[in-house]
Write a protein that holds these residues in place. Structure first.
Motif, PDB file in Angstrom:
ATOM      1  N   SER A 770       0.801  -1.221   0.000  1.00 49.25           N
ATOM      2  CA  SER A 770       0.000   0.000   0.000  1.00 49.25           C
ATOM      3  C   SER A 770       0.834   1.270   0.000  1.00 49.25           C
ATOM      4  CB  SER A 770      -0.959  -0.001   1.207  1.00 49.25           C
ATOM      5  OG  SER A 770      -1.822  -1.092   1.143  1.00 49.25           O
ATOM      6  N   ASN A 771       1.699   1.361  -0.984  1.00 45.42           N
ATOM      7  CA  ASN A 771       2.450   2.585  -1.219  1.00 45.42           C
ATOM      8  C   ASN A 771       2.325   2.913  -2.704  1.00 45.42           C
ATOM      9  OD1 ASN A 771       3.982   3.633   1.218  1.00 45.42           O
ATOM     10  ND2 ASN A 771       4.366   1.415   1.378  1.00 45.42           N
ATOM     11  N   ASN A 772       3.209   3.759  -3.156  1.00 42.88           N
ATOM     12  CA  ASN A 772       3.189   4.111  -4.577  1.00 42.88           C
ATOM     13  C   ASN A 772       4.457   3.658  -5.271  1.00 42.88           C
ATOM     14  OD1 ASN A 772       0.749   5.375  -5.244  1.00 42.88           O
ATOM     15  ND2 ASN A 772       1.334   7.106  -3.937  1.00 42.88           N
ATOM     16  N   LEU A 773       4.953   2.506  -4.882  1.00 43.88           N
ATOM     17  CA  LEU A 773       6.227   2.044  -5.426  1.00 43.88           C
ATOM     18  C   LEU A 773       6.027   1.573  -6.857  1.00 43.88           C
ATOM     19  CD1 LEU A 773       7.335   0.161  -2.235  1.00 43.88           C
ATOM     20  CD2 LEU A 773       8.268   2.320  -3.097  1.00 43.88           C
ATOM     21  N   GLU A 774       7.039   1.850  -7.682  1.00 42.17           N
ATOM     22  CA  GLU A 774       6.925   1.448  -9.079  1.00 42.17           C
ATOM     23  C   GLU A 774       8.211   0.758  -9.525  1.00 42.17           C
ATOM     24  OE1 GLU A 774       5.927   5.339 -10.398  1.00 42.17           O
ATOM     25  OE2 GLU A 774       8.016   5.936 -10.617  1.00 42.17           O
ATOM     26  N   GLY A 775       8.217   0.376 -10.765  1.00 47.27           N
ATOM     27  CA  GLY A 775       9.382  -0.348 -11.278  1.00 47.27           C
ATOM     28  C   GLY A 775       9.240  -1.844 -11.011  1.00 47.27           C
ATOM     29  N   GLU A 776      10.335  -2.561 -11.249  1.00 47.17           N
ATOM     30  CA  GLU A 776      10.270  -4.017 -11.122  1.00 47.17           C
ATOM     31  C   GLU A 776      10.662  -4.465  -9.712  1.00 47.17           C
ATOM     32  OE1 GLU A 776      12.073  -6.218 -14.157  1.00 47.17           O
ATOM     33  OE2 GLU A 776      11.243  -4.980 -15.787  1.00 47.17           O
ATOM     34  N   ILE A 777      10.287  -5.691  -9.419  1.00 48.72           N
ATOM     35  CA  ILE A 777      10.727  -6.274  -8.142  1.00 48.72           C
ATOM     36  C   ILE A 777      12.194  -6.654  -8.313  1.00 48.72           C
ATOM     37  CG2 ILE A 777      10.432  -8.162  -6.508  1.00 48.72           C
ATOM     38  CD1 ILE A 777       7.526  -8.361  -7.428  1.00 48.72           C
ATOM     39  N   PRO A 778      13.086  -6.072  -7.535  1.00 50.11           N
ATOM     40  CA  PRO A 778      14.492  -6.373  -7.771  1.00 50.11           C
ATOM     41  C   PRO A 778      14.815  -7.851  -7.513  1.00 50.11           C
ATOM     42  CG  PRO A 778      14.236  -4.632  -6.102  1.00 50.11           C
ATOM     43  CD  PRO A 778      12.883  -5.164  -6.396  1.00 50.11           C
ATOM     44  N   ASN A 795       0.810  -1.685  -4.882  1.00 48.22           N
ATOM     45  CA  ASN A 795       1.734  -0.671  -5.358  1.00 48.22           C
ATOM     46  C   ASN A 795       1.539  -0.550  -6.864  1.00 48.22           C
ATOM     47  OD1 ASN A 795       3.613   0.443  -3.201  1.00 48.22           O
ATOM     48  ND2 ASN A 795       3.637  -1.756  -2.706  1.00 48.22           N
ATOM     49  N   GLN A 796       2.501   0.042  -7.525  1.00 42.53           N
ATOM     50  CA  GLN A 796       2.408   0.208  -8.985  1.00 42.53           C
ATOM     51  C   GLN A 796       3.507  -0.609  -9.662  1.00 42.53           C
ATOM     52  OE1 GLN A 796      -0.108   2.163  -9.825  1.00 42.53           O
ATOM     53  NE2 GLN A 796      -0.458   3.003  -7.785  1.00 42.53           N
ATOM     54  N   LEU A 797       3.848  -1.730  -9.066  1.00 44.33           N
ATOM     55  CA  LEU A 797       4.989  -2.494  -9.583  1.00 44.33           C
ATOM     56  C   LEU A 797       4.658  -3.091 -10.953  1.00 44.33           C
ATOM     57  CD1 LEU A 797       5.939  -4.249  -6.244  1.00 44.33           C
ATOM     58  CD2 LEU A 797       7.049  -2.259  -7.297  1.00 44.33           C
ATOM     59  N   THR A 798       5.680  -3.148 -11.767  1.00 37.19           N
ATOM     60  CA  THR A 798       5.498  -3.683 -13.119  1.00 37.19           C
ATOM     61  C   THR A 798       6.538  -4.765 -13.374  1.00 37.19           C
ATOM     62  OG1 THR A 798       6.924  -1.913 -13.909  1.00 37.19           O
ATOM     63  CG2 THR A 798       4.535  -1.569 -14.104  1.00 37.19           C
ATOM     64  N   GLY A 799       6.505  -5.315 -14.543  1.00 36.48           N
ATOM     65  CA  GLY A 799       7.499  -6.320 -14.921  1.00 36.48           C
ATOM     66  C   GLY A 799       7.072  -7.711 -14.480  1.00 36.48           C
ATOM     67  N   ASN A 800       8.042  -8.595 -14.472  1.00 33.10           N
ATOM     68  CA  ASN A 800       7.745  -9.994 -14.160  1.00 33.10           C
ATOM     69  C   ASN A 800       7.997 -10.296 -12.694  1.00 33.10           C
ATOM     70  OD1 ASN A 800       7.163 -10.605 -16.860  1.00 33.10           O
ATOM     71  ND2 ASN A 800       9.383 -10.718 -17.280  1.00 33.10           N
ATOM     72  N   ILE A 801       7.310 -11.303 -12.246  1.00 33.63           N
ATOM     73  CA  ILE A 801       7.632 -11.836 -10.929  1.00 33.63           C
ATOM     74  C   ILE A 801       8.932 -12.610 -11.079  1.00 33.63           C
ATOM     75  CG2 ILE A 801       6.906 -13.408  -9.106  1.00 33.63           C
ATOM     76  CD1 ILE A 801       3.998 -12.783 -10.042  1.00 33.63           C
ATOM     77  N   PRO A 802       9.955 -12.268 -10.325  1.00 32.59           N
ATOM     78  CA  PRO A 802      11.252 -12.914 -10.537  1.00 32.59           C
ATOM     79  C   PRO A 802      11.155 -14.431 -10.430  1.00 32.59           C
ATOM     80  CG  PRO A 802      11.466 -11.097  -8.991  1.00 32.59           C
ATOM     81  CD  PRO A 802      10.008 -11.285  -9.228  1.00 32.59           C
ATOM     82  N   SER A 817      -0.239  -8.925  -4.720  1.00 37.30           N
ATOM     83  CA  SER A 817      -1.488  -8.586  -5.393  1.00 37.30           C
ATOM     84  C   SER A 817      -1.630  -7.085  -5.606  1.00 37.30           C
ATOM     85  CB  SER A 817      -2.670  -9.120  -4.574  1.00 37.30           C
ATOM     86  OG  SER A 817      -2.706  -8.471  -3.323  1.00 37.30           O
ATOM     87  N   VAL A 818      -2.540  -6.739  -6.464  1.00 38.02           N
ATOM     88  CA  VAL A 818      -2.853  -5.357  -6.810  1.00 38.02           C
ATOM     89  C   VAL A 818      -1.588  -4.583  -7.201  1.00 38.02           C
ATOM     90  CG1 VAL A 818      -4.314  -3.403  -6.228  1.00 38.02           C
ATOM     91  CG2 VAL A 818      -4.687  -5.575  -5.090  1.00 38.02           C
ATOM     92  N   ASN A 819      -0.954  -5.056  -8.247  1.00 38.21           N
ATOM     93  CA  ASN A 819       0.152  -4.375  -8.890  1.00 38.21           C
ATOM     94  C   ASN A 819      -0.065  -4.519 -10.396  1.00 38.21           C
ATOM     95  OD1 ASN A 819       2.306  -3.280  -7.034  1.00 38.21           O
ATOM     96  ND2 ASN A 819       1.975  -5.307  -6.101  1.00 38.21           N
ATOM     97  N   HIS A 820       0.933  -4.235 -11.159  1.00 35.64           N
ATOM     98  CA  HIS A 820       0.791  -4.422 -12.616  1.00 35.64           C
ATOM     99  C   HIS A 820       1.785  -5.459 -13.097  1.00 35.64           C
ATOM    100  CE1 HIS A 820      -1.677  -0.918 -12.291  1.00 35.64           C
ATOM    101  NE2 HIS A 820      -0.664  -0.185 -11.863  1.00 35.64           N
ATOM    102  N   LEU A 821       1.936  -6.510 -12.327  1.00 39.52           N
ATOM    103  CA  LEU A 821       2.952  -7.521 -12.634  1.00 39.52           C
ATOM    104  C   LEU A 821       2.455  -8.481 -13.700  1.00 39.52           C
ATOM    105  CD1 LEU A 821       3.882  -8.222  -8.949  1.00 39.52           C
ATOM    106  CD2 LEU A 821       5.334  -7.070 -10.615  1.00 39.52           C
ATOM    107  N   SER A 822       3.384  -8.946 -14.547  1.00 34.55           N
ATOM    108  CA  SER A 822       3.037  -9.978 -15.508  1.00 34.55           C
ATOM    109  C   SER A 822       3.274 -11.338 -14.876  1.00 34.55           C
ATOM    110  CB  SER A 822       3.934  -9.891 -16.747  1.00 34.55           C
ATOM    111  OG  SER A 822       4.178  -8.551 -17.059  1.00 34.55           O
ATOM    112  N   ALA A 823       2.570 -12.329 -15.421  1.00 32.17           N
ATOM    113  CA  ALA A 823       2.788 -13.679 -14.912  1.00 32.17           C
ATOM    114  C   ALA A 823       4.192 -14.128 -15.277  1.00 32.17           C
ATOM    115  CB  ALA A 823       1.752 -14.629 -15.509  1.00 32.17           C
TER     116      ALA A 823
END
Ligand code: NAG
Ligand code: NAG
Ligand code: NAG
Ligand code: NAG
Ligand code: NAG
Ligand code: NAG
Ligand code: NAG
Ligand code: NAG
Ligand code: NAG
Ligand code: NAG
Ligand code: NAG
Ligand code: NAG
Length: 830
Positions: A770-778, A795-802, A817-823
């Motif tokens: 519940s923040n506004n973090l973006e970019g990929e999960i490192p 958050n606003q995370l994007t990219g793939n789940i590592p 959950s509730v991010n913009h992550l791809s499978a």
């Protein structure tokens, strides 16, 4: 486990501090007999003077060592007929047992080395140099040349190194005490092969000497001493004891102390076959098996001390035949079944300690039938609800106790009215025994003599007396009951817990005046309201202040005089305002929890709190960025809770360099930017949990002082000069609820006198939800192999789940959950 480690250290401490003192007191009933010789043998006088030259004597104990009449010098004794020096008694036991007094052991010792000139004292039969300081030097070989020596006491004199085998030449020796006080420094080390020469030996004490490489041969060596009456090899690192001994040479042995070794073997039956035995202490050894005394052989047994082992099975009915028994100490074993009623036959029993076993069944009046002399009684079962204590409501017991400890035992009654017959109570602990209703007035009248009162976790109700005087430095624990009304004023109390009751109203300013000695104060989980009185700043001894889960309002008052405060928990109240700068101006604050209030402002007032291990600011009104210095200066930080505020900005990289951080909860804020890849450097999250199990040294003077107070009490009750002190140490189980309260506090306070070791169950968590973090999960986060919870949801995370998320083997909770992550893409192999 915690109890046993705790007890172990307590024993260490007590063994170290004072069980020995009793012995030395006995041993030093030295009467300085003056003689009528107006002179003394010159060679002997010169020998003594040379000896004196080798010593520093800051307190002038040897100031009488001038002039010719050496037989009148203090500590020197001469033969009446011949005028030869026969006795040198320079032992210096502690004079008093004011253990609470830090100076109690500051007695004037001689310091230096022993001059070989002493060898000119050819007629010496008595040599006592105990409690001096020979600066970690070895015991000189030439001590073995005093062929007439009958009494040699070099105990607690800071000798170290190998015990010279030359002592085996002292064939006239009857008394030998080489006990050592060196717990972790250079110890006195010995095998016992030299001992067989001491054929006249009656007493052998090598307490805390290191015999760890003596294997089983130690017993063979000692079994050659037919006159031995007392053997003390406590805390010697012994690890083997034969289970059988075909020939018992110990025909006159009365006292055997083998506590605090590492035998971990079945209880040796032959020990229970020695009919001359009066005292047997086998405590803290990991002994297994059952107690099966051949009891007709133990008619003389006075003290049977078997606590802190792994003894199992029932206590035999024949225990009732040990008619001389005064101490029966069986606490902290695995004994099961019902407690035999024959215990009630032990007319001489003073101390009966049955706590922390697996007892079942009912304890009734019959168990106490003839226990007219009992002063100390401890009973508890580890098994839940398996033991019933039912003596009836109108019982008039035959004894008058000083200490009663009953825990986790079903009394299921009103407050026991039979306690009204007990006029000498000093320690009362009735913990989790299911008693309910009001505490009668006659009971509170005992408070001035009460050193420890714990009624923890019962269903007692009603108002507490407004004000009571307790014994100085006492501990009062009334937590987890249903008491109501205003906060009571209990003076004399050092540790107070009223946690989880229904007390209400304000904490009045005069509360503080009544309780100036408080070191530990827990008023949490009540309904206290109003503000925290500013007079709290007068509690200069306060170390732990727990006020969480109340309805307190207002601001945090100044605490700049509380220079011992290391734990402050004000969570879940209605407090507001800034965190005062004064908070860390004096105190070594380690745990600060302010979660669930309305605090706001900058964190800069915490800048000087460099010892912080826990910082809980969750669910407040803080805003702004996380300052970089948190990662740079709070290097001990292990728990950081900032969730539920209005923090914003980037997550500073400096947090990644906190080597102990294992809980990082930044959820429900307005952090933006990307997740710093350096979080993968949080070292306490990538070592396995096993490795990071923290053995935190926990120490508070408050606890220590109380432990010691109780120890002193029990000591005076139980001892009568013998070593009941070690035995009595176990009575501190009663402190465990309070110590458990500190369970989730981990810290390492240096320079304290007493250490409690606790294993901290670590939670390993990163929550950035519940923040506004973006970019990929490192990817780097997947290195945190010890992580238990990872919550990056909302958050606003994007990219793939590592893909490497599977590396987080200890992960129990994962929420993305509730991010913009791809499978996750499957690795396609062709
Ligand atoms: C020896 O000294 C003791 C006391 O020091 C005294 O009572 C006794 O009379 C003296 N004996 C002689 C023979 O002087
Ligand atoms: C005394 O003991 C030592 C070592 O055990 C030995 O070497 C020495 O010969 C003995 N001395 C005498 C006089 O017996
Ligand atoms: C005891 O002595 C042995 C042999 O010198 C040594 O290895 C061991 O570490 C010592 N134990 C302690 C507790 O000092
Ligand atoms: C018993 O003591 C005697 C006298 O010291 C000794 O000779 C004998 O060897 C001892 N027995 C055992 C089994 O050690
Ligand atoms: C105890 O002594 C009796 C006879 O005195 C003997 O039969 C028995 O074996 C001894 N028990 C042990 C364990 O040594
Ligand atoms: C032990 O005591 C019981 C009574 O409690 C008695 O019947 C029995 O004879 C005693 N045994 C011995 C060996 O004294
Ligand atoms: C006591 O424990 C032993 C195992 O040590 C077990 O065999 C026995 O059944 C237990 N007895 C009771 C009454 O629980
Ligand atoms: C006391 O503890 C119980 C159980 O943990 C809890 O439900 C209750 O709310 C607590 N009481 C107060 C006043 O916090
Ligand atoms: C505290 O609570 C009592 C009721 O328990 C209430 O009467 C009183 O007004 C409250 N005081 C404050 C300062 O909130
Ligand atoms: C921190 O300590 C320094 C020096 O001890 C002092 O000057 C400064 O005012 C303190 N800051 C806070 C926030 O207490
Ligand atoms: C969160 O921060 C952003 C800027 O990063 C700002 O626009 C927004 O208003 C903030 N939200 C809240 C609820 O403060
Ligand atoms: C912890 O480590 C020890 C050896 O260091 C090992 O025996 C034990 O099984 C480990 N425990 C866990 C839970 O991994």
């Amino acid at each position: 486990m915690i109890t046993s480690i705790f007890t172990y250290f307590l024993l260490l401490f007590l063994v170290h501090l004072f069980s020995n003192g009793f012995i030395s007191l006995q041993a030093s009933e030295f009467v300085s007999y003056s003689t009528n010789f107006t002179t003394c043998w010159e060679i002997e006088r010169n020998a003594l003077l040379k000896f004196k030259e080798g010593l520093q004597d800051p307190s002038g104990r040897l100031s009488s060592w001038v002039g010719n009449y050496c037989c009148t010098w203090s500590g020197v004794g001469c033969d009446r007929q011949t005028g030869h020096v026969t006795k040198l008694d320079l032992g210096m036991p502690p004079i008093s047992f004011k253990i609470n007094d830090p100076k109690a052991f500051d007695f004037p010792s001689l310091q230096g080395t022993i001059s070989p000139s002493l060898l000119d004292l050819k007629y010496l039969y008595y040599l006592d140099l105990s409690w001096n300081n020979f600066e970690q030097t070895p015991i000189p070989n030439f001590i073995g040349s005093f062929t007439k020596l009958e009494h040699l006491d070099l105990s607690y004199a800071y000798f170290s190194g190998l015990v010279p085998p030359h002592l085996g030449n002292l064939s006239n020796l009857r008394y030998l005490d080489l006990s050592s006080q060196n717990l972790d420094q250079d110890t006195l080390v010995s095998d016992l092969s030299w001992i067989h020469g001491l054929s006249s030996l009656e007493l052998l004490r090598l307490k805390m000497a290191n015999l760890s490489f003596a294997s089983t041969s130690w017993l063979q060596a000692i079994n050659k001493l037919p006159s031995l009456m007392e053997l003390d090899l406590s805390f010697c690192g012994l690890h083997e004891i034969p289970t059988s001994l075909p020939i018992l040479n110990f025909s006159s042995i009365q006292i055997i102390h083998l506590s605090l070794n590492h035998f971990n073997s079945p209880l040796p039956g032959w020990l229970f076959n020695i009919s001359s035995l009066v005292e047997l202490d086998l405590s803290s050894n990991g002994f297994t098996g059952q107690i099966t005394p051949s009891v007709q052989n133990l008619n003389n047994m006075r003290d049977l001390v078997l606590h802190e082992n792994d003894l199992s099975g029932p206590l035999p009915i024949s225990i009732g035949n040990l008619s001389s028994l005064e101490t029966l100490f069986l606490s902290s074993n695995q004994l099961n079944g019902t407690i035999p009623k024959t215990i009630g036959q032990l007319k001489k029993l003073i101390m009966l300690a049955l706590s922390s076993n697996n007892w079942g069944g009912v304890v009734s009046r019959i168990h106490f039938l003839h226990l007219n002399n009992m002063k100390v009684f401890l009973l508890s079962s580890i098994k839940e609800k398996s033991l019933v204590f039912d003596v009836g409501y109108d019982w008039i017991p035959p004894f008058s106790l000083n200490l009663i400890f009953i825990k986790n035992c079903q009394m299921n009654s009103k407050f026991p009215i039979w306690l009204q017959t007990q006029k000498e109570l000093k320690i009362v602990e009735l913990i989790e025994v299911g008693i309910s209703g009001y505490v009668p007035d006659w009971f509170w009248k005992l408070s001035p003599q009460m050193e420890t009162l714990s009624l923890h976790n019962n269903k007692l109700c009603g108002e507490l007396p407004r004000s009571l005087q307790f014994h100085p430095h006492s501990l009062v624990d009334l937590s987890f009951n249903l008491f109501e009304g205003p906060v009571p004023l209990f003076s004399g109390v050092n540790m107070l817990s009223l946690k989880n009751n229904s007390l209400s109203g304000p904490i009045p300013a005069n509360f503080v005046n009544a309780m100036l000695h408080l070191a530990f104060m827990d008023l949490s989980e009540n309904y206290f309201n109003g503000s925290i009185p500013s007079s709290i700043n007068k509690l200069e001894k306060l170390q732990v202040l727990l006020l969480e889960n109340n309805e307190l309002s207002g601001k945090i008052p100044s605490m700049n005089r509380l220079n011992k405060l290391w734990t402050l928990d004000l969570s879940n109240n209605n407090l507001f305002g800034n965190i005062p700068c004064s908070l860390c101006s004096q105190s070594p604050l380690i745990h600060l929890k302010l979660n669930g209030n309305n605090f706001y402002g900058k964190l800069s007032s915490l800048r000087n709190c460099t010892n912080l291990g826990t910082l809980g600011l969750a669910n407040n009104q803080f805003h702004g960025g996380i300052p970089r210095w948190i990662g740079e200066t709070l290097s001990c930080l292990s728990i950081l809770q900032l969730r539920g505020n209005m923090f914003r900005g980037k997550i500073p990289k400096s947090l990644c360099s906190l080597p102990l951080l294992h809980v990082m909860d930044l959820g429900q804020n307005n952090f933006s930017g990307s997740i710093p890849p350096c979080l993968g450097n949080l070292s306490s999250l990538y070592q396995s949990k096993n490795d990071t199990s923290v053995f935190a040294a926990v120490a508070t003077d408050a606890v220590a002082t109380n432990v010691i107070t109780i120890a002193t009490t029990v000591a005076t009750i139980v001892t009568g000069g013998k070593e009941g002190v070690v035995a009595a140490a176990i009575a501190f189980e009663g402190l465990m609820p309070l110590i458990d309260e500190m369970r989730d506090m981990e810290f390492n306070v240096k320079g304290q006198t007493l250490e409690f070791v606790k294993i901290i169950d670590l939670v390993n968590l990163i929550d950035l939800s519940s923040n506004n973090l973006e970019g990929e999960i490192p990817e780097e986060i997947m290195k945190l192999s010890a992580l238990g919870t990872l919550n990056l949801s909302r958050n606003q995370l994007t990219g793939n789940i590592p893909e490497k998320i599977g590396d987080l083997q200890l992960l129990e909770t994962l929420d993305l959950s509730v991010n913009h992550l791809s499978a996750m893409r499957c690795a396609v192999s062709t």
